[in-house]
Design a protein around this motif. Sequence first.
Motif, PDB file in Angstrom:
ATOM      1  N   LEU A  60      -1.803  -3.539  -5.165  1.00  0.00           N
ATOM      2  CA  LEU A  60      -1.079  -4.423  -4.241  1.00  0.00           C
ATOM      3  C   LEU A  60      -1.963  -4.968  -3.129  1.00  0.00           C
ATOM      4  CD1 LEU A  60       2.151  -2.256  -3.912  1.00  0.00           C
ATOM      5  CD2 LEU A  60       1.935  -4.394  -5.182  1.00  0.00           C
ATOM      6  N   PHE A  61      -3.212  -4.542  -3.081  1.00  0.00           N
ATOM      7  CA  PHE A  61      -4.093  -4.934  -1.972  1.00  0.00           C
ATOM      8  C   PHE A  61      -4.216  -6.451  -1.787  1.00  0.00           C
ATOM      9  CE2 PHE A  61      -7.628  -3.107   0.686  1.00  0.00           C
ATOM     10  CZ  PHE A  61      -6.837  -2.120   1.240  1.00  0.00           C
ATOM     11  N   PRO A  62      -4.387  -7.225  -2.871  1.00  0.00           N
ATOM     12  CA  PRO A  62      -4.527  -8.683  -2.661  1.00  0.00           C
ATOM     13  C   PRO A  62      -3.273  -9.335  -2.101  1.00  0.00           C
ATOM     14  CG  PRO A  62      -5.330  -8.041  -4.836  1.00  0.00           C
ATOM     15  CD  PRO A  62      -4.590  -6.866  -4.282  1.00  0.00           C
ATOM     16  N   LEU A  63      -2.134  -8.658  -2.193  1.00  0.00           N
ATOM     17  CA  LEU A  63      -0.874  -9.235  -1.723  1.00  0.00           C
ATOM     18  C   LEU A  63      -0.603  -8.918  -0.258  1.00  0.00           C
ATOM     19  CD1 LEU A  63       1.310  -8.418  -4.860  1.00  0.00           C
ATOM     20  CD2 LEU A  63       0.039 -10.508  -4.350  1.00  0.00           C
ATOM     21  N   ALA A  64      -1.560  -8.246   0.394  1.00  0.00           N
ATOM     22  CA  ALA A  64      -1.437  -7.946   1.818  1.00  0.00           C
ATOM     23  C   ALA A  64      -2.586  -8.631   2.550  1.00  0.00           C
ATOM     24  CB  ALA A  64      -1.462  -6.440   2.056  1.00  0.00           C
ATOM     25  N   PRO A  65      -2.419  -9.891   2.934  1.00  0.00           N
ATOM     26  CA  PRO A  65      -3.544 -10.639   3.511  1.00  0.00           C
ATOM     27  C   PRO A  65      -3.980 -10.157   4.893  1.00  0.00           C
ATOM     28  CG  PRO A  65      -1.528 -11.938   3.599  1.00  0.00           C
ATOM     29  CD  PRO A  65      -1.217 -10.709   2.799  1.00  0.00           C
TER      30      PRO A  65
ATOM     31  N   LEU B 214       4.796  -0.635  -8.842  1.00  0.00           N
ATOM     32  CA  LEU B 214       6.107  -0.272  -8.295  1.00  0.00           C
ATOM     33  C   LEU B 214       6.055   1.076  -7.587  1.00  0.00           C
ATOM     34  CD1 LEU B 214       9.097  -0.969  -7.972  1.00  0.00           C
ATOM     35  CD2 LEU B 214       9.518   0.115 -10.196  1.00  0.00           C
ATOM     36  N   LEU B 215       5.326   2.030  -8.160  1.00  0.00           N
ATOM     37  CA  LEU B 215       5.129   3.303  -7.465  1.00  0.00           C
ATOM     38  C   LEU B 215       4.465   3.061  -6.109  1.00  0.00           C
ATOM     39  CD1 LEU B 215       3.922   5.785 -10.248  1.00  0.00           C
ATOM     40  CD2 LEU B 215       5.885   6.113  -8.742  1.00  0.00           C
ATOM     41  N   GLY B 216       3.461   2.179  -6.089  1.00  0.00           N
ATOM     42  CA  GLY B 216       2.777   1.891  -4.837  1.00  0.00           C
ATOM     43  C   GLY B 216       3.664   1.196  -3.821  1.00  0.00           C
ATOM     44  N   SER B 217       4.461   0.229  -4.256  1.00  0.00           N
ATOM     45  CA  SER B 217       5.308  -0.512  -3.315  1.00  0.00           C
ATOM     46  C   SER B 217       6.415   0.372  -2.738  1.00  0.00           C
ATOM     47  CB  SER B 217       5.909  -1.747  -3.995  1.00  0.00           C
ATOM     48  OG  SER B 217       6.824  -1.381  -5.023  1.00  0.00           O
ATOM     49  N   THR B 218       7.007   1.221  -3.567  1.00  0.00           N
ATOM     50  CA  THR B 218       8.066   2.107  -3.040  1.00  0.00           C
ATOM     51  C   THR B 218       7.476   3.215  -2.167  1.00  0.00           C
ATOM     52  OG1 THR B 218       8.024   3.329  -5.149  1.00  0.00           O
ATOM     53  CG2 THR B 218       9.707   1.634  -4.881  1.00  0.00           C
ATOM     54  N   TRP B 219       6.241   3.634  -2.476  1.00  0.00           N
ATOM     55  CA  TRP B 219       5.551   4.582  -1.586  1.00  0.00           C
ATOM     56  C   TRP B 219       5.352   3.955  -0.205  1.00  0.00           C
ATOM     57  CZ3 TRP B 219       3.737   9.394  -0.729  1.00  0.00           C
ATOM     58  CH2 TRP B 219       2.666   9.565   0.145  1.00  0.00           C
ATOM     59  N   LEU B 220       4.956   2.677  -0.185  1.00  0.00           N
ATOM     60  CA  LEU B 220       4.725   2.005   1.093  1.00  0.00           C
ATOM     61  C   LEU B 220       6.032   1.707   1.819  1.00  0.00           C
ATOM     62  CD1 LEU B 220       1.823  -0.370   0.023  1.00  0.00           C
ATOM     63  CD2 LEU B 220       1.670   1.575   1.580  1.00  0.00           C
ATOM     64  N   ILE B 221       7.127   1.516   1.082  1.00  0.00           N
ATOM     65  CA  ILE B 221       8.428   1.402   1.747  1.00  0.00           C
ATOM     66  C   ILE B 221       8.724   2.672   2.530  1.00  0.00           C
ATOM     67  CG2 ILE B 221      10.932   1.341   1.342  1.00  0.00           C
ATOM     68  CD1 ILE B 221      10.373  -0.586  -0.974  1.00  0.00           C
ATOM     69  N   MET B 222       8.392   3.799   1.926  1.00  0.00           N
ATOM     70  CA  MET B 222       8.646   5.088   2.568  1.00  0.00           C
ATOM     71  C   MET B 222       7.688   5.344   3.739  1.00  0.00           C
ATOM     72  SD  MET B 222       8.778   8.862   0.769  1.00  0.00           S
ATOM     73  CE  MET B 222       7.039   8.838   0.280  1.00  0.00           C
ATOM     74  N   LYS B 223       6.437   4.879   3.627  1.00  0.00           N
ATOM     75  CA  LYS B 223       5.409   5.256   4.594  1.00  0.00           C
ATOM     76  C   LYS B 223       5.162   4.209   5.677  1.00  0.00           C
ATOM     77  CE  LYS B 223       3.043   8.414   4.305  1.00  0.00           C
ATOM     78  NZ  LYS B 223       3.170   9.750   4.907  1.00  0.00           N
ATOM     79  N   SER B 224       5.680   3.001   5.527  1.00  0.00           N
ATOM     80  CA  SER B 224       5.352   1.937   6.489  1.00  0.00           C
ATOM     81  C   SER B 224       6.607   1.441   7.207  1.00  0.00           C
ATOM     82  CB  SER B 224       4.648   0.780   5.771  1.00  0.00           C
ATOM     83  OG  SER B 224       5.532   0.168   4.839  1.00  0.00           O
ATOM     84  N   GLU B 225       6.380   0.543   8.146  1.00  0.00           N
ATOM     85  CA  GLU B 225       7.472  -0.044   8.935  1.00  0.00           C
ATOM     86  C   GLU B 225       7.242  -1.546   9.091  1.00  0.00           C
ATOM     87  OE1 GLU B 225       8.948   3.215  12.102  1.00  0.00           O
ATOM     88  OE2 GLU B 225       6.845   2.641  12.363  1.00  0.00           O
TER      89      GLU B 225
ATOM     90  N   MET C 183       6.946  -5.103   1.127  1.00  0.00           N
ATOM     91  CA  MET C 183       7.026  -4.226  -0.041  1.00  0.00           C
ATOM     92  C   MET C 183       8.434  -4.220  -0.637  1.00  0.00           C
ATOM     93  SD  MET C 183       4.050  -3.175  -0.687  1.00  0.00           S
ATOM     94  CE  MET C 183       3.227  -4.588   0.052  1.00  0.00           C
ATOM     95  N   ARG C 184       9.436  -4.356   0.189  1.00  0.00           N
ATOM     96  CA  ARG C 184      10.810  -4.459  -0.336  1.00  0.00           C
ATOM     97  C   ARG C 184      10.952  -5.729  -1.186  1.00  0.00           C
ATOM     98  NH1 ARG C 184      14.117  -0.649   1.990  1.00  0.00           N
ATOM     99  NH2 ARG C 184      13.635   0.033   4.117  1.00  0.00           N
ATOM    100  N   ARG C 185      10.378  -6.834  -0.686  1.00  0.00           N
ATOM    101  CA  ARG C 185      10.470  -8.088  -1.435  1.00  0.00           C
ATOM    102  C   ARG C 185       9.685  -8.008  -2.746  1.00  0.00           C
ATOM    103  NH1 ARG C 185       9.806 -10.150   3.862  1.00  0.00           N
ATOM    104  NH2 ARG C 185       7.564 -10.443   3.482  1.00  0.00           N
ATOM    105  N   LEU C 186       8.542  -7.372  -2.726  1.00  0.00           N
ATOM    106  CA  LEU C 186       7.726  -7.256  -3.929  1.00  0.00           C
ATOM    107  C   LEU C 186       8.339  -6.326  -4.963  1.00  0.00           C
ATOM    108  CD1 LEU C 186       4.095  -7.017  -2.487  1.00  0.00           C
ATOM    109  CD2 LEU C 186       4.992  -8.806  -3.983  1.00  0.00           C
TER     110      LEU C 186
END
Length: 334
Positions: A33-38, A173-184, A191-194
């Motif tokens: 997901l790194f390229p999707l976080a500019p 998907l594992l990465g995006s849901t992990w970041l939903i849990m760990k980020s704000e 990550m919710r949108r992705l």
Amino acid sequence: MGIDTALIWAVIILFGVLLYVIADGFDLGVGLLFPLAPAKEDRDRMMASIAPVWDGNETWLILGGAGLMAAFPLAYAVILNALYIPVLMMLIGLILRGVAFEARAKASSNSRHWWDKAFFTGSLLATFFQGVILGAYISGLPVENGTFSGHALSWVSPFALFCGLSLIPAYALLGSTWLIMKSENSLQQQMRRLSKPLIWLLMGFILLVSLWTPLAHESIAECWFSLPNLFWLAPLPIFTALACLGLLKMVDRGEAGPFVMTLIIMSLGFLGLGISLWPNVIPPAISIWQASAPVASQGFALVGALLIIPVILTYSAWSYYVFRGKVDMEDGYH
């Protein structure tokens, strides 16, 4: 009645592989997901979210490989010979992302983007070739007189390459849901949108793989569609579909819930794979008992495994507990 050490070792190896897929899957997914976080700040948060645990997650891969060598040396020799190239490519990906992870923390602002690209490339290589290894393994490995009888590119097939592609949205998907849990804030909302298109994409890949596998492999079709197996196994795809639909509803408002549900989906998929191949350790026809090391050797190695696995589990659980909660900008790499 003696202890079935081959069965015990099969359970240990399956357990180790499952934990690797779950644990290393989400940090590989963060890399995908790194390229999707500019924004640099978002990428820093993403790295910080996995910094305390990413290297420990790969312990389970080592356990699975070492267990296979100790308990099923025939399978170890055949699988490595058959899949040497994709295994090597996977390891190159893991090494590249490990180097990029550490180098990025010390790189200047002008050169950091190169390590960001290396981190993504390593994650993509490792993920794709893990899927290829899985697809080639499911397709079966030719064995004659106890040795691999294929050639260096026997692993290349449309099904194996498709499995490689299928694992990319799963880990993402594992990465995006992990970041939903760990980020704000903005990163969490992104990550919710992705996650929603990733869920639909994963559902499509699951459906296609589930249809392709029995159509291409008669033994797997017989396992799933013969009676009474059909009645016993029918709940598994139903539960998987319900879990995916539940995740779609949960991803907009949950915190830890989406990640937990994704873990359930991955575990159900792993369970389906185990059912399809059981009891063969070298598909399509060499069972765990046929490929076993001598019982004395398995028993000796089992003592060490039963001593070290609780230590690894305790250390891993403690690491996740200590570094629980949201990631702040002040969190560093080490």
